[in-house]
Design an enzyme around this catalytic site. Structure first.
Site, PDB file in Angstrom:
ATOM      1  N   CYS A 103      84.864  10.271  16.077  1.00  0.00           N
ATOM      2  CA  CYS A 103      83.974  10.844  16.877  1.00  0.00           C
ATOM      3  C   CYS A 103      85.183  10.236  18.030  1.00  0.00           C
ATOM      4  O   CYS A 103      85.421   8.657  18.423  1.00  0.00           O
ATOM      5  CB  CYS A 103      82.866  10.255  17.355  1.00  0.00           C
ATOM      6  SG  CYS A 103      82.077   9.705  18.250  1.00  0.00           S
ATOM      7  N   GLU A 104      84.974  11.408  18.999  1.00  0.00           N
ATOM      8  CA  GLU A 104      86.319  11.197  20.482  1.00  0.00           C
ATOM      9  C   GLU A 104      85.358   9.434  21.320  1.00  0.00           C
ATOM     10  O   GLU A 104      85.881   9.581  21.843  1.00  0.00           O
ATOM     11  CB  GLU A 104      86.685  12.083  21.029  1.00  0.00           C
ATOM     12  CG  GLU A 104      85.860  12.487  21.690  1.00  0.00           C
ATOM     13  CD  GLU A 104      85.804  13.843  22.264  1.00  0.00           C
ATOM     14  OE1 GLU A 104      87.161  14.414  22.013  1.00  0.00           O
ATOM     15  OE2 GLU A 104      85.931  14.869  23.279  1.00  0.00           O
ATOM     16  N   HIS A 105      83.839   9.384  21.504  1.00  0.00           N
ATOM     17  CA  HIS A 105      82.890   9.141  22.183  1.00  0.00           C
ATOM     18  C   HIS A 105      83.146   7.418  21.897  1.00  0.00           C
ATOM     19  O   HIS A 105      83.196   6.718  21.739  1.00  0.00           O
ATOM     20  CB  HIS A 105      81.176   9.771  22.275  1.00  0.00           C
ATOM     21  CG  HIS A 105      81.749  11.122  22.691  1.00  0.00           C
ATOM     22  ND1 HIS A 105      80.708  11.915  21.682  1.00  0.00           N
ATOM     23  CD2 HIS A 105      82.799  11.541  23.728  1.00  0.00           C
ATOM     24  CE1 HIS A 105      81.327  12.766  22.592  1.00  0.00           C
ATOM     25  NE2 HIS A 105      81.876  13.033  23.642  1.00  0.00           N
ATOM     26  N   HIS A 106      83.234   7.164  20.276  1.00  0.00           N
ATOM     27  CA  HIS A 106      82.816   5.941  20.111  1.00  0.00           C
ATOM     28  C   HIS A 106      84.305   5.537  18.886  1.00  0.00           C
ATOM     29  O   HIS A 106      84.100   4.134  18.494  1.00  0.00           O
ATOM     30  CB  HIS A 106      81.934   5.708  19.204  1.00  0.00           C
ATOM     31  CG  HIS A 106      80.983   6.462  20.147  1.00  0.00           C
ATOM     32  ND1 HIS A 106      79.814   7.303  20.088  1.00  0.00           N
ATOM     33  CD2 HIS A 106      79.521   5.623  21.332  1.00  0.00           C
ATOM     34  CE1 HIS A 106      78.832   7.233  20.693  1.00  0.00           C
ATOM     35  NE2 HIS A 106      79.017   6.329  21.193  1.00  0.00           N
ATOM     36  N   GLN A 144      82.531  17.261  16.681  1.00  0.00           N
ATOM     37  CA  GLN A 144      81.605  18.549  15.488  1.00  0.00           C
ATOM     38  C   GLN A 144      81.895  19.765  15.822  1.00  0.00           C
ATOM     39  O   GLN A 144      82.449  20.199  14.969  1.00  0.00           O
ATOM     40  CB  GLN A 144      80.732  18.027  14.860  1.00  0.00           C
ATOM     41  CG  GLN A 144      80.281  18.773  13.776  1.00  0.00           C
ATOM     42  CD  GLN A 144      78.674  18.241  12.964  1.00  0.00           C
ATOM     43  OE1 GLN A 144      78.750  16.455  12.918  1.00  0.00           O
ATOM     44  NE2 GLN A 144      78.409  19.512  12.236  1.00  0.00           N
ATOM     45  N   HIS A 172      77.318  11.184  11.225  1.00  0.00           N
ATOM     46  CA  HIS A 172      77.930  10.056  12.859  1.00  0.00           C
ATOM     47  C   HIS A 172      77.395   8.997  12.552  1.00  0.00           C
ATOM     48  O   HIS A 172      76.634   8.429  12.791  1.00  0.00           O
ATOM     49  CB  HIS A 172      78.154  11.028  13.472  1.00  0.00           C
ATOM     50  CG  HIS A 172      78.315  12.120  13.676  1.00  0.00           C
ATOM     51  ND1 HIS A 172      79.267  12.571  14.604  1.00  0.00           N
ATOM     52  CD2 HIS A 172      77.895  13.381  13.726  1.00  0.00           C
ATOM     53  CE1 HIS A 172      79.409  13.860  14.558  1.00  0.00           C
ATOM     54  NE2 HIS A 172      78.476  14.243  13.901  1.00  0.00           N
ATOM     55  N   CYS A 174      78.203   6.575  14.632  1.00  0.00           N
ATOM     56  CA  CYS A 174      78.246   6.571  15.495  1.00  0.00           C
ATOM     57  C   CYS A 174      76.622   6.678  16.035  1.00  0.00           C
ATOM     58  O   CYS A 174      76.038   6.007  16.608  1.00  0.00           O
ATOM     59  CB  CYS A 174      78.419   6.986  16.964  1.00  0.00           C
ATOM     60  SG  CYS A 174      79.007   8.921  17.127  1.00  0.00           S
TER      61      CYS A 174
HETATM   62 ZN   LIG Z   1      79.883   8.803  18.544  1.00  0.00          ZN
END
Ligand SMILES: [Zn+2]
Length: 212
Positions: A103-106, A144, A172, A174
């Site tokens: 995941c590019e956010h976490h 995703q 996920h 995260c």
């Molecule tokens: Zn994430």
């Protein structure tokens, strides 16, 4: 840390640089500063980066991330370009294509299965090629929704089918591992092109065939 283990870590680092074509001084300095940042992170989290057990952790974190994102080094569409001209115009489905992504956010893993369906328009591709194409997009920093759309677009661009439908179910970390603590929740995404976008019956047929 002993001189001996230092040496072998240096050797491993050089091998990693070779494997991922990290060649210039600037790229190597960037790798070094990333590994130092991992030490800082360990310290910020409250542990001692110099204690036994962490000796090779910065190196391993770098190596793992290069592996998770090796999809950047190729064009996933290339896998599909080995297609055959076949007179088949019924729905083809490749189910349960397992993937792992980040995941590019976490920078937390997300993983699950992709189901890819298409109605050919004279061109079909090898079934294993679709799996390799999915890996090529999954092995990047992702969300995703984008992953689902990139898979659909690749199928459409290369095979020019009458329709494409992509359904992804993923877990996920995260969401599972942090404050939200929704351990059993899944995220599902759907992307449709061509006939699947226009025709609800076609979408239903696909969804019933993947038993969703
Ligand atoms: Zn994430």
């Amino acid at each position: 840390m002993t001189v001996e283990s230092n040496k072998s870590l240096k050797q491993k680092t050089d091998n990693l640089y070779d494997e991922y074509s990290i060649n210039t001084t600037e790229e190597k300095q960037r790798s070094e500063s990333f590994m130092n940042a991992v030490k800082d992170l360990i310290e910020l989290c409250g542990d001692d980066p110099n204690r036994h057990g962490f000796e090779e952790t910065p190196f391993r974190v770098l190596k793992a991330h290069l592996e998770y994102t090796k999809g950047y080094h190729s064009d996933p569409k290339d896998h599909l370009r080995k297609f055959f001209d076949v007179d088949h115009d019924e729905l083809v489905i490749v189910k349960d294509i397992e993937f792992n992504s980040l995941c590019e956010h976490h920078f937390a893993p997300f993983f699950g299965v992709a189901h890819v369906g298409y109605i050919p328009n004279g061109k079909i591709t090898g079934l294993s090629k679709i799996g390799r194409m999915v890996d090529g997009y999954a092995q990047r920093f992702q969300v995703q929704e984008r992953l689902t759309n990139q898979i659909a677009d690749a199928m459409e661009d290369v095979l020019n089918p009458k329709g494409v439908i992509v359904f992804i179910e993923a877990k996920h970390m995260c969401m599972c591992g942090r404050g939200v603590k929704k351990r059993d929740s899944h995220t599902t995404t759907l992307a449709t092109r061509g006939i699947f976008r226009e025709d609800a019956t076609q979408r239903q047929e696909f969804l019933s065939m993947i038993k969703y």
